[in-house]
Design a protein around this motif. Structure first.
Motif, PDB file in Angstrom:
ATOM      1  N   GLU A 179      23.934  29.721  45.879  1.00 47.57           N
ATOM      2  CA  GLU A 179      23.233  28.437  45.967  1.00 47.57           C
ATOM      3  C   GLU A 179      23.043  27.836  44.569  1.00 47.57           C
ATOM      4  N   PHE A 180      22.724  28.693  43.620  1.00 48.84           N
ATOM      5  CA  PHE A 180      22.563  28.230  42.232  1.00 48.84           C
ATOM      6  C   PHE A 180      23.861  27.642  41.714  1.00 48.84           C
ATOM      7  N   ARG A 228      13.289  33.023  41.571  1.00 47.02           N
ATOM      8  CA  ARG A 228      13.824  32.792  42.921  1.00 47.02           C
ATOM      9  C   ARG A 228      14.351  34.088  43.523  1.00 47.02           C
ATOM     10  N   LEU A 280      26.360  26.334  43.422  1.00 44.88           N
ATOM     11  CA  LEU A 280      26.641  25.064  44.097  1.00 44.88           C
ATOM     12  C   LEU A 280      25.810  23.932  43.497  1.00 44.88           C
ATOM     13  N   THR A 281      24.591  24.264  43.103  1.00 45.55           N
ATOM     14  CA  THR A 281      23.735  23.268  42.471  1.00 45.55           C
ATOM     15  C   THR A 281      24.327  22.796  41.144  1.00 45.55           C
ATOM     16  N   THR A 282      24.906  23.714  40.388  1.00 43.56           N
ATOM     17  CA  THR A 282      25.497  23.347  39.097  1.00 43.56           C
ATOM     18  C   THR A 282      26.729  22.471  39.274  1.00 43.56           C
ATOM     19  N   GLN A 283      27.351  22.511  40.449  1.00 42.09           N
ATOM     20  CA  GLN A 283      28.560  21.736  40.688  1.00 42.09           C
ATOM     21  C   GLN A 283      28.270  20.328  41.181  1.00 42.09           C
ATOM     22  N   LYS A 284      27.053  20.099  41.655  1.00 44.83           N
ATOM     23  CA  LYS A 284      26.723  18.797  42.230  1.00 44.83           C
ATOM     24  C   LYS A 284      26.461  17.736  41.184  1.00 44.83           C
ATOM     25  N   SER A 285      26.112  18.139  40.012  1.00 47.27           N
ATOM     26  CA  SER A 285      25.814  17.162  38.955  1.00 47.27           C
ATOM     27  C   SER A 285      26.326  17.693  37.614  1.00 47.27           C
TER      28      SER A 285
END
Length: 413
Positions: free
Chosen positions: A81-82, A107, A84-89
């Motif tokens: 999940e971490f 977390r 994927l978060t770095t890939q969104k922005s």
């Protein structure tokens, strides 16, 4: 970032074996391992996440085998999940580093505790578990468990995330994360915590355990001279404790690196349990877990299939191109045939027109000449007729004149 074709073929394998002492005492394997993608099969591709956990062997942690399983499954999910978060922005390195050091450990701990609490609700402590603990360590041990239920599930956590642009190393408690370069030189990425003395270790069950995490983020941006490691080894402390020195332990880095030059990843994986069991028997006697992340290199035996697969793709591409070219050539030939047929038709029409002109031109010329001749003849005839008429008119005029000059006869009667 554009992917390199061989970066996509990073491989992840691993095994966990029950320690020799656990076999003798009847204890379960308290270690756990999991990776993404592909677990339990060989993981292939980036990003790759590897997690290893060692459940505590003390009597108070009598469910640590569950705790270690919860630890690795939580780590895979939370780190994924971490990522994927770095890939969104478009996150810069300082922000990414802050997130890995400050937010990610907290977390991980909180999510692990949620799973432990759910398990406790479904499976409360039994009287047998209490009696066994009291029998081994006394009433005080049970009071410790009552004050901190997480102690029963106590476990360490080691995790690695490899992406195209950075590698993230996370460690709580004992165990080892080793980097091995292409020459077989082996280094420990995270130094051992000086607070870890003898069998003491930091753990997920501790109060504010997130403060005890060691985190290292290594960027690999374009233009950097430093290459990604050829091999990353993640192991529980049962492995390193089987060696008398770090120097002896570090030699496994080059040994495993050489194995990939003559064995496929699957073959290496098949051999790992044998090595680990032998090491436990001759060494620590503890459970041993080893996870390996392998970057493909040209000398690896698995590298050839990667090249062949790439060649197959290129051959398929060329074949498709040839088919399209043949179709294009066929279309061109069809168009050429149509143009040629049209050209022949036009030529035939022109030829017919020329032949028609050739045939009709003399006739037309004869008609013109005949018309001219006829016109000339008519003009001549008309000219002669006018002359005769003029002569006749002149004669009539002369006649009238002569008639008018002669006197009319007189009738004497």
């Amino acid at each position: 970032m554009k992917k390199d074709i061989h970066q996509e073929k990073w491989r992840c394998i691993g095994e966990s074996v029950r320690g020799a002492s656990h076999l003798r005492s009847g204890l379960p394997n308290q270690d756990a391992i999991q990776w993404y993608p592909g677990y339990p099969e060989t993981g292939i591709g980036l990003p790759v996440i590897l997690a290893v956990s060692d459940g505590h062997g003390s009597a108070k942690s009598f469910r640590s085998d569950k705790g270690s399983q919860f630890a690795v499954s939580t780590a895979i999910r939370v780190i994924q999940e971490f990522f994927l978060t770095t890939q969104k922005s478009d996150i810069n390195f300082p922000t990414l580093k802050d997130g890995t050091e400050r937010l990610l450990p907290q977390r991980l701990v909180n999510e692990w505790r949620k799973i432990v609490q759910q398990h406790l609700q479904e499976y409360p402590f039994t009287d047998e578990e209490k009696e066994n603990l009291v029998k081994k360590d006394g009433e005080s041990a049970w009071k410790s468990v009552e004050n901190n239920n997480f102690l029963v599930y106590g476990a360490t956590l080691l995790a690695v995330l490899v992406t195209e642009s950075f590698i993230l190393y996370i460690q709580l408690g004992d165990g080892d994360i080793l980097e091995v370069n292409s020459q077989g030189e082996t280094t420990r990425i995270l130094e051992r915590d000086p607070k870890l003395i003898a069998n003491e270790t930091t753990s997920l069950c501790m109060n504010k355990a997130w403060n005890e995490f060691q985190v290292h983020l290594e960027p690999y941006t374009k233009g950097m001279s430093r290459k990604m490691p050829a091999l990353i080894l993640v192991s529980t402390d049962g492995y390193s404790n089987s060696f008398s020195t770090d120097e002896g332990f570090f030699k496994i880095g080059k040994d495993y690196l050489n194995m990939f030059k003559s064995n496929s990843a699957e073959n290496v994986r098949e051999k790992i349990p044998v090595f680990l069991k032998e090491t436990s028997e001759k060494g620590s006697g503890d459970d041993i877990t080893l996870g390996i992340i392998k970057r493909p290199e040209i000398n690896d035996i698995d590298y050839l299939p990667d090249i062949l697969e790439n060649l197959d793709k290129k051959v398929t591409l060329v074949e498709d191109l040839n088919v399209r070219q043949k179709e294009s050539i066929s279309d061109i030939e069809s168009n050429m045939r149509r143009l040629q047929a049209s050209e022949i038709t036009v030529k035939n029409k022109i030829a017919v027109a020329i032949i028609g002109l050739i045939i009709t031109f003399p006739l037309t010329l004869v008609n013109i000449l005949f018309s001219i001749h006829l016109s000339s003849r008519l003009a001549i005839v008309e000219g002669k007729g006018l002359n005769q008429q003029e002569k006749g008119d002149a004669g009539l005029r002369n006649l009238d004149s002569s008639q008018r000059k002669q006197p009319l006869p007189v009738n004497n009667n």
